[in-house]
Design a protein around this motif. Structure first.
Motif, PDB file in Angstrom:
ATOM      1  N   PRO A  48      -1.534 -23.852 -37.569  1.00 46.70           N
ATOM      2  CA  PRO A  48      -1.972 -22.752 -36.702  1.00 46.70           C
ATOM      3  C   PRO A  48      -2.861 -23.167 -35.539  1.00 46.70           C
ATOM      4  CG  PRO A  48      -2.103 -22.073 -38.978  1.00 46.70           C
ATOM      5  CD  PRO A  48      -1.722 -23.532 -38.989  1.00 46.70           C
ATOM      6  N   TYR A  49      -3.833 -24.074 -35.789  1.00 52.53           N
ATOM      7  CA  TYR A  49      -4.744 -24.407 -34.694  1.00 52.53           C
ATOM      8  C   TYR A  49      -4.016 -25.160 -33.594  1.00 52.53           C
ATOM      9  CZ  TYR A  49      -8.404 -22.980 -37.867  1.00 52.53           C
ATOM     10  OH  TYR A  49      -9.189 -22.238 -38.702  1.00 52.53           O
ATOM     11  N   LEU A  52      -1.901 -22.788 -31.632  1.00 53.64           N
ATOM     12  CA  LEU A  52      -2.677 -22.004 -30.670  1.00 53.64           C
ATOM     13  C   LEU A  52      -2.926 -22.816 -29.415  1.00 53.64           C
ATOM     14  CD1 LEU A  52      -4.201 -19.309 -30.362  1.00 53.64           C
ATOM     15  CD2 LEU A  52      -6.224 -20.431 -31.248  1.00 53.64           C
ATOM     16  N   LEU A  57       4.681 -22.296 -31.700  1.00 56.12           N
ATOM     17  CA  LEU A  57       4.600 -22.678 -33.108  1.00 56.12           C
ATOM     18  C   LEU A  57       5.559 -23.835 -33.396  1.00 56.12           C
ATOM     19  CD1 LEU A  57       3.321 -21.863 -35.805  1.00 56.12           C
ATOM     20  CD2 LEU A  57       5.153 -20.233 -36.148  1.00 56.12           C
TER      21      LEU A  57
ATOM     22  N   HIS B  15     -12.069 -18.348 -34.190  1.00 56.70           N
ATOM     23  CA  HIS B  15     -10.990 -19.287 -33.864  1.00 56.70           C
ATOM     24  C   HIS B  15      -9.873 -19.166 -34.890  1.00 56.70           C
ATOM     25  CE1 HIS B  15      -9.606 -23.685 -33.221  1.00 56.70           C
ATOM     26  NE2 HIS B  15      -8.955 -22.854 -32.405  1.00 56.70           N
ATOM     27  N   GLU B  16     -10.267 -19.021 -36.143  1.00 56.74           N
ATOM     28  CA  GLU B  16      -9.240 -18.919 -37.184  1.00 56.74           C
ATOM     29  C   GLU B  16      -8.442 -17.616 -37.031  1.00 56.74           C
ATOM     30  OE1 GLU B  16     -10.862 -19.475 -41.047  1.00 56.74           O
ATOM     31  OE2 GLU B  16      -8.887 -19.534 -42.013  1.00 56.74           O
ATOM     32  N   GLN B  18      -7.853 -16.054 -34.295  1.00 51.93           N
ATOM     33  CA  GLN B  18      -6.948 -16.203 -33.147  1.00 51.93           C
ATOM     34  C   GLN B  18      -5.727 -17.036 -33.546  1.00 51.93           C
ATOM     35  OE1 GLN B  18      -9.872 -17.875 -30.511  1.00 51.93           O
ATOM     36  NE2 GLN B  18      -9.928 -16.030 -29.273  1.00 51.93           N
ATOM     37  N   ALA B  19      -5.986 -18.121 -34.307  1.00 50.73           N
ATOM     38  CA  ALA B  19      -4.869 -18.992 -34.693  1.00 50.73           C
ATOM     39  C   ALA B  19      -3.886 -18.228 -35.578  1.00 50.73           C
ATOM     40  CB  ALA B  19      -5.409 -20.217 -35.423  1.00 50.73           C
ATOM     41  N   PHE B  22      -1.920 -15.738 -33.639  1.00 54.94           N
ATOM     42  CA  PHE B  22      -0.908 -16.355 -32.773  1.00 54.94           C
ATOM     43  C   PHE B  22       0.319 -16.716 -33.594  1.00 54.94           C
ATOM     44  CE2 PHE B  22       0.800 -18.309 -29.167  1.00 54.94           C
ATOM     45  CZ  PHE B  22       1.414 -19.487 -29.560  1.00 54.94           C
ATOM     46  N   VAL B  23       0.089 -17.241 -34.800  1.00 55.03           N
ATOM     47  CA  VAL B  23       1.235 -17.581 -35.659  1.00 55.03           C
ATOM     48  C   VAL B  23       2.026 -16.311 -35.963  1.00 55.03           C
ATOM     49  CG1 VAL B  23       1.869 -18.380 -37.956  1.00 55.03           C
ATOM     50  CG2 VAL B  23       0.139 -19.595 -36.658  1.00 55.03           C
ATOM     51  N   GLU B  26       4.207 -15.499 -33.030  1.00 55.25           N
ATOM     52  CA  GLU B  26       5.353 -16.400 -32.918  1.00 55.25           C
ATOM     53  C   GLU B  26       6.409 -16.075 -33.983  1.00 55.25           C
ATOM     54  OE1 GLU B  26       5.871 -19.614 -30.932  1.00 55.25           O
ATOM     55  OE2 GLU B  26       4.925 -18.093 -29.700  1.00 55.25           O
ATOM     56  N   LEU B  27       5.950 -15.851 -35.216  1.00 52.38           N
ATOM     57  CA  LEU B  27       6.911 -15.553 -36.289  1.00 52.38           C
ATOM     58  C   LEU B  27       7.591 -14.222 -36.021  1.00 52.38           C
ATOM     59  CD1 LEU B  27       4.954 -16.702 -39.463  1.00 52.38           C
ATOM     60  CD2 LEU B  27       6.763 -17.898 -38.225  1.00 52.38           C
ATOM     61  N   TYR B  30      10.250 -14.822 -33.595  1.00 51.38           N
ATOM     62  CA  TYR B  30      11.369 -15.527 -34.235  1.00 51.38           C
ATOM     63  C   TYR B  30      12.183 -14.557 -35.067  1.00 51.38           C
ATOM     64  CZ  TYR B  30      13.827 -18.648 -37.417  1.00 51.38           C
ATOM     65  OH  TYR B  30      14.796 -19.263 -38.154  1.00 51.38           O
ATOM     66  N   HIS B  34      16.097 -13.583 -35.770  1.00 51.10           N
ATOM     67  CA  HIS B  34      16.643 -14.113 -37.031  1.00 51.10           C
ATOM     68  C   HIS B  34      16.161 -13.216 -38.170  1.00 51.10           C
ATOM     69  CE1 HIS B  34      16.513 -17.432 -34.192  1.00 51.10           C
ATOM     70  NE2 HIS B  34      17.380 -18.093 -34.938  1.00 51.10           N
ATOM     71  N   ASP B  37      16.081 -14.381 -42.030  1.00 51.40           N
ATOM     72  CA  ASP B  37      15.502 -15.657 -42.454  1.00 51.40           C
ATOM     73  C   ASP B  37      14.381 -15.361 -43.444  1.00 51.40           C
ATOM     74  OD1 ASP B  37      14.270 -18.071 -42.762  1.00 51.40           O
ATOM     75  OD2 ASP B  37      14.721 -18.709 -40.721  1.00 51.40           O
ATOM     76  N   ILE B  40      10.956 -17.336 -43.514  1.00 49.48           N
ATOM     77  CA  ILE B  40      10.000 -17.003 -42.448  1.00 49.48           C
ATOM     78  C   ILE B  40       9.374 -15.639 -42.740  1.00 49.48           C
ATOM     79  CG2 ILE B  40       9.764 -16.530 -39.991  1.00 49.48           C
ATOM     80  CD1 ILE B  40      10.156 -19.426 -40.547  1.00 49.48           C
ATOM     81  N   GLN B  43       6.600 -16.245 -45.044  1.00 46.55           N
ATOM     82  CA  GLN B  43       5.478 -16.859 -44.334  1.00 46.55           C
ATOM     83  C   GLN B  43       4.754 -15.809 -43.505  1.00 46.55           C
ATOM     84  OE1 GLN B  43       6.634 -19.960 -41.636  1.00 46.55           O
ATOM     85  NE2 GLN B  43       4.527 -20.440 -41.058  1.00 46.55           N
ATOM     86  N   TYR B  47       0.817 -14.718 -43.785  1.00 44.88           N
ATOM     87  CA  TYR B  47      -0.139 -14.752 -42.677  1.00 44.88           C
ATOM     88  C   TYR B  47      -0.667 -13.363 -42.376  1.00 44.88           C
ATOM     89  CZ  TYR B  47       0.233 -19.614 -41.311  1.00 44.88           C
ATOM     90  OH  TYR B  47       0.115 -20.973 -41.290  1.00 44.88           O
TER      91      TYR B  47
END
Lengths: 75, 86
Positions: A48-49, A52, A57, B15-16, B18-19, B22-23, B26-27, B30, B34, B37, B40, B43, B47
């Motif tokens: 993840p980091y 970002l 990804l 920060h965590e 945000q990360a 963001f994932v 993105e997922l 995706y 898809h 899937d 995913i 996952q 998250y």
């Protein structure tokens, strides 16, 4: 071995009657999505980091923009 | 009036968040193309749970993160630091 970049270059024709000073080497960006438009499942992922920071990804689709490339190759 | 000082721990948690968010974005993108899937999707759900936990943790420690979070007494929503000052 030249380092791989996602920028390709072509060299336009330069003639004596060109109105402006010639740009001998033109570069253009060819990101991964041109070659792999449909994303296959099961691609490796960044943590993840890093994701970002990289802005994506999927490492396969990482396409950095390093600002205007002033000194073009073959200038 | 002493302003709320932000600790190292605060930035780490932010920060965590945000990360993880963001994932999720993105997922989500995706999965738009898809939908079947399942790996995913699992996952994504993992998250999503993690993101909720982090935000609850943030709200518990530092007050409301976004509109709609539980407000604390005294009402601190308009207090400094604002998001761009963090």
């Amino acid at each position: 071995m030249a380092t791989f970049t996602q920028y390709k270059v072509y060299y336009p024709f330069v003639g004596p009657c060109d109105p402006c000073p010639p740009i001998r080497a033109k570069t253009y960006n060819t990101p991964p999505q041109l070659y792999v438009p449909v994303q296959p499942p099961g691609l490796p992922q960044y943590d993840p980091y890093t994701a970002l920071k990289q802005g994506t990804l999927w490492p396969a689709y990482y396409s950095p923009y390093d600002g205007r490339i002033e000194s073009k190759p073959g200038e | 009036m002493a302003h709320k000082q932000l600790t190292e721990e605060y930035y780490k948690l932010l920060h965590e968040i945000q990360a993880v968010d963001f994932v999720l974005v993105e997922l989500n993108l995706y999965l738009d193309t898809h939908p079947s899937d399942s790996a995913i999707i699992e996952q994504y759900n993992a998250y999503a749970v993690k993101s909720k936990q982090l935000k609850e943790e943030y709200a518990r420690r530092y007050g409301p993160l976004q509109h709609g979070d539980m407000a604390d007494k005294p009402y601190s929503w308009p207090d400094a630091p604002w998001p761009w000052q963090v």
